[in-house]
Scaffold this active site. Sequence first.
Site, PDB file in Angstrom:
ATOM      1  N   GLU A 188     -34.889  16.246 -26.317  1.00 50.39           N
ATOM      2  CA  GLU A 188     -36.028  15.332 -26.501  1.00 50.39           C
ATOM      3  C   GLU A 188     -37.075  15.923 -27.456  1.00 50.39           C
ATOM      4  O   GLU A 188     -37.651  15.200 -28.269  1.00 50.39           O
ATOM      5  CB  GLU A 188     -36.675  14.985 -25.154  1.00 50.39           C
TER       6      GLU A 188
ATOM      7  N   LEU B 226     -29.610   7.555 -26.579  1.00 48.63           N
ATOM      8  CA  LEU B 226     -29.812   6.102 -26.562  1.00 48.63           C
ATOM      9  C   LEU B 226     -29.983   5.540 -27.977  1.00 48.63           C
ATOM     10  O   LEU B 226     -29.790   4.347 -28.192  1.00 48.63           O
ATOM     11  CB  LEU B 226     -31.025   5.737 -25.695  1.00 48.63           C
TER      12      LEU B 226
ATOM     13  N   GLN C  88     -38.141   7.316 -30.304  1.00 52.44           N
ATOM     14  CA  GLN C  88     -37.055   6.381 -30.019  1.00 52.44           C
ATOM     15  C   GLN C  88     -37.542   4.978 -29.677  1.00 52.44           C
ATOM     16  O   GLN C  88     -36.759   4.038 -29.635  1.00 52.44           O
ATOM     17  CB  GLN C  88     -36.190   6.914 -28.866  1.00 52.44           C
TER      18      GLN C  88
ATOM     19  N   GLY D 214     -33.260  11.115 -20.599  1.00 54.83           N
ATOM     20  CA  GLY D 214     -34.446  11.505 -21.345  1.00 54.83           C
ATOM     21  C   GLY D 214     -34.715  10.498 -22.444  1.00 54.83           C
ATOM     22  O   GLY D 214     -33.813   9.762 -22.855  1.00 54.83           O
TER      23      GLY D 214
HETATM   24 NI    NI Z   1     -31.711  11.257 -27.749  1.00 49.26          NI
END
Ligand code: NI
Length: 175
Positions: A138, A96, A51, A46
């Site tokens: 998310e 991430l 991000q 996700g």
């Molecule tokens: Ni994340």
Amino acid sequence: MSHLTIRIIPAEVLRQVAQPVTDIDKRVAKFMEDLAETMYKGNGIGLAANQVGSLERIIAVDVSEERNGKGALLMANPEVIWSDPVETFTYNEGCLSIPGHYANVTRPKRIRMTYLDPRGKKQELEAEDLLSQCIQHEIDHLNGVLFIDHLSKLKRDMILKKIEKERKEEEGHIL
Ligand code: NI
């Protein structure tokens, strides 16, 4: 399609609240595709707009085994309209934007949600277990919330300390 740059903690954009998308035009639809491609490239299941430095309420999710793009859920303005009040699901989450760190996070096992697809059509989805967990992670991003915020202060501080140490070590390598 293009790859976007993933922002890493402590980037400020990760702590900001993304705003609803008012119109799914060509630009937004392309951004949704780019977000998915960036998610695949980073081997994530996700990715949220924050991000990659954008403050629009857009997320990409793919928990399928094939990960060939067919199972991708590209969602604008995702909104949880119901979450399981009783049963929970626990998963060893990573992110991430917090590379190399994982921790068990417990969330409602099932959710029902609405979102706009890349064509601007309103969709309703019921999700459970990993898909539910991932979508909740998310949507948290869109609200400036990270998975470490769900941990005890002790655990969170431990991870933050390690990140700070890693950052200093990395700085030391730049010659
Ligand atoms: Ni994340």
